[in-house]
Design a protein around this motif. Sequence first.
Motif, short mmCIF file in Angstrom:
data_model
loop_
_atom_site.label_atom_id
_atom_site.label_comp_id
_atom_site.label_asym_id
_atom_site.label_seq_id
_atom_site.Cartn_x
_atom_site.Cartn_y
_atom_site.Cartn_z
N UNK A 183 0.79 -1.12 -0.06
CA UNK A 183 0.02 -0.09 0.20
C UNK A 183 0.97 1.14 0.00
N UNK A 184 1.86 1.45 0.69
CA UNK A 184 2.76 2.38 0.76
C UNK A 184 3.35 2.70 -0.68
N UNK A 185 3.68 1.50 -1.34
CA UNK A 185 4.55 1.51 -2.64
C UNK A 185 3.52 2.11 -3.50
N UNK A 186 2.42 1.58 -3.54
CA UNK A 186 1.19 1.92 -4.29
C UNK A 186 0.70 3.41 -4.20
N UNK A 187 0.74 4.01 -2.98
CA UNK A 187 0.62 5.34 -2.64
C UNK A 187 1.41 6.12 -3.41
N UNK A 188 2.70 5.93 -3.20
CA UNK A 188 3.86 6.79 -3.90
C UNK A 188 3.94 6.51 -5.36
N UNK A 189 3.64 5.54 -6.05
CA UNK A 189 3.21 5.47 -7.39
C UNK A 189 2.42 6.31 -7.85
N UNK A 190 1.19 6.05 -6.77
CA UNK A 190 -0.02 7.24 -7.36
C UNK A 190 0.33 8.39 -7.28
N UNK A 191 1.08 9.03 -6.39
CA UNK A 191 1.52 10.41 -6.18
C UNK A 191 2.35 10.91 -7.46
N UNK A 192 2.96 9.93 -7.78
CA UNK A 192 4.02 10.12 -9.16
C UNK A 192 3.09 10.28 -10.46
N UNK A 193 2.15 9.40 -10.37
CA UNK A 193 1.37 9.18 -11.62
C UNK A 193 0.50 10.55 -11.55
N UNK A 194 -0.04 10.98 -10.34
CA UNK A 194 -0.96 12.20 -10.35
C UNK A 194 -0.18 13.34 -10.60
N UNK A 195 1.35 13.54 -10.25
CA UNK A 195 1.90 14.49 -10.62
C UNK A 195 2.21 14.64 -12.01
N UNK A 196 2.45 13.40 -12.69
CA UNK A 196 2.80 13.53 -14.32
C UNK A 196 1.23 14.25 -14.80
N UNK A 197 0.17 13.74 -14.54
CA UNK A 197 -1.13 14.14 -15.02
C UNK A 197 -1.26 15.54 -14.87
N UNK A 234 -5.84 3.87 -4.47
CA UNK A 234 -5.01 2.73 -3.92
C UNK A 234 -5.83 2.09 -3.00
N UNK A 235 -6.81 2.30 -2.45
CA UNK A 235 -7.40 1.58 -1.43
C UNK A 235 -8.56 0.82 -1.98
N UNK A 236 -9.21 1.30 -3.40
CA UNK A 236 -9.78 0.60 -4.31
C UNK A 236 -9.19 -0.63 -4.83
N UNK A 237 -7.98 -0.35 -5.31
CA UNK A 237 -7.13 -1.35 -6.02
C UNK A 237 -6.83 -2.44 -4.92
N UNK A 260 -10.00 -4.43 -3.96
CA UNK A 260 -10.34 -5.40 -5.16
C UNK A 260 -9.36 -6.53 -5.25
N UNK A 261 -8.07 -6.33 -5.14
CA UNK A 261 -7.08 -7.63 -5.22
C UNK A 261 -7.38 -8.34 -4.25
N UNK A 262 -7.61 -7.90 -2.96
CA UNK A 262 -7.56 -8.68 -1.79
C UNK A 262 -8.97 -9.48 -1.71
N UNK A 263 -9.91 -8.84 -2.51
CA UNK A 263 -11.41 -9.49 -2.41
C UNK A 263 -11.12 -10.86 -3.46
#
Length: 812
Positions: A434-448, A781-784, A787-790
């Motif tokens: 989750x921490x890794x996914x959050x960091x990736x999400x922030x970089x992706x949002x920065x690019x957008x 990140x929470x949704x993903x 979903x994977x956990x489910x």
Amino acid sequence: METLLQDIRYGCRMLAKSPGFTAVAVITLALGIGANTAIFSVVDAVVLRALPVRDPQQLVYVHLLHADGRDADGFPEPLFRELQRQNDAVAGLIGFDGTLFNASIDGKPELIQGHFVSGNFYSVLGVSATAGRTLSPEDDQISDKPAAAVISYDYWKRRFSLDPAVVGKTIYLDKIPFTIVGVTPRGFLGVPPEQSSMISIPMVMHSRLALKDHTTLDVAARLKPDVAGSQAAGRLTDLVRQIAGQQVSSSPAQGRQDLLTQRIDLIPAGRGGIREFSPQLRILMAVVGVLLLIACVNIANLLLARSTVRQYEIATRLALGASRGRVVRQMLTESLLLASCGGVLGFLVSLWTTDLLPTLLSYDEIPVNLNFRILVFSAVATVAAGIFFGVLPALRGTRIELISTLKQTPGRTGGPHRSRLGRALVVAQVSLSFALLMSAGLFLRTLLKLNSVDPGFSRERILLATMYPTILGYQGEKELNLYQSVLDQVRTIPGVEAASLSRFHVLQGYWARSVSVSARTDQAQPPTEVSCNVVAPEFFRTLGVPLLRGRDFNSADTTSSPRVAIVSESFARKLFAGANPIGQTFRFKDHDAAVTVVGVVNDVRNRSLRGSDANHPALASYVPIVQAPPEILGQVTLEIRATGDPTALTDVLRQRVRAADKDLTFRKVYTQASLMDESLSDERALAALTSGCGLVAVLLAGVGLFGVTAYSVAQRTKEIGVRMALGAQRTNILGLVLREAMILVVAGLGLGAVGAVVAARLIATQLFGVTPADPVTIAAALLLMTAVAGIASIVPARRASAVDPMVALRYE
């Protein structure tokens, strides 16, 4: 040794008996180790690799600093020559300056990257020639003979096909003949290595062939073996001030008084002079390290489950007299075998990325090659991973009760301790993922966010071409006439809507100047630093920059007419305090003549899409190209607004420009859209690589959750049968299993949120337009993760709900 060989043979048999487990574990490890090795190979090339010179640890860059610590932008050549003559502080001083040459061989011209170097450049570095010889101090003297030149191995290969007869051949640089006297060794790219040089010529030619704005030199030195760097820096500082006291000539911008207060700073140059990891490399090393940690935790979980199934076998071996240490060693041998397979596959994966990663990370000028350090890193990562994920399962798997375990049916052993440990590992996986996914999400949002920024100019339908008339001898009025001729030719091309020229194109730099609105520049009011550009008429129309007030430059603005400028909206607002800026005057600090504002344009992001900061001011001024100081010209960017696809104009553009001068060539032809994409290369690389690692981490966390949930269902089969026999419905069993799985996920997300906050604060300087607690990123990140956990939990949960109570009650 015999015992070790027995352990290896037995380990190979055990891994071969479980091909599914082995394949999953090897692939998981290959992803983790491969990613780490690939990023380390870039780090090695950029930061760790020593220059291919003699005793590289003795090399230092020599920086001239102002009293306040600011870099003085190099050494004027007279100062360097005198410092070199009086030097007694270091073993040798070398000067160099990168440039572009219009090289012609057998009548075929091309623009190539080159360097001016002092005559002792190669001898101080300790670099010998592969063919011929290198430059010598005698070559760095004024002579009637054709000057000497040394070419690089790569240029020798590309342009001359490694022909030994290249030595003695004549090459024309900016129409001046040079004799090729040697070829540098393969792998030597120059100093610094990222400024890859195809040809080097003596420094004595600098005043004739250097670009107009190249008025200073870079300097490096080789320390004496018995002299510390600080001692050498102090002595060089004394020499600089001594030279200033002797009133040795210097550049206009660096007078005697400046030199008296400046000092020397020495920076290690043996590894290319890069003092520390770039933020991008630091982040990527941390990301792939976390990914490998997640992979190891995942395999540890798989090995825990496997050791539980093997407890009857382990108990039998212990009962037959094997010590616990002997069994632990056997299990660690299996783990190391597993790690070795993953390490080999991961290393092969990293080799596949050798060309891809440097390009993605904007290090394509520096070759990334396999070497001993990379092999050692890969081996250490492999062994460390094998021990990390193997120790805990080995210790836990051998901590058993012999009597009770031997009484159970083989394959049906296990207990709550193993279950609790497995669940703890799943929580760790989820939190790290989750921490890794959050960091990736922030970089992706920065690019957008950066892609959606309004830069103040158009992105589409603009073609750009850079040219260097100064290397063809164009100066003064002749140069200005050439620019007008090029524009006249280009504007008649069908499909061209508008065309102009500028010294600095947007996103590619600017000319930093200080301005004052006082009557005189020496009054008490402190000057304001602004960015300045030199442009031709129709520059703003071509780039789609709105003209808010006043007029554009036109033919009435000449070399002899009053000085004029167009300023940005923020410039006008700050310096003229709300008054109408048209007709207002200001002065540049380096020029006492008053400049009249004739127009105001929209603010543009002239350095970065991230906007302005202390080093990149938002205030901008534009002056006509015909009124620019001669030293700032010599190279321009041609901007063309097309009515359709701009790339379709490339061929006819080259033809029309050659009509103005047959020897005039473009260094590069590209589009505005590609330039903007290139300006975001670092952000794009971070977003892509961290997102890929984040998705792999989430997948591994899902695999771990699936394994723990499936194991829990298998262990509780009899309990599930009892529940169903007592009236529990299938939906109740399904809900029970899913609820327990979600408890692990929620616990992992809670811990991961803490880690994500810490990580976000560490990467805050790399973000743009988003906060570390960005709600969109958190929600995604929470949704993903949910979903994977489910998905990971639903399969074993459905299997549990489908248990036949009669079969389950007989389960042992």
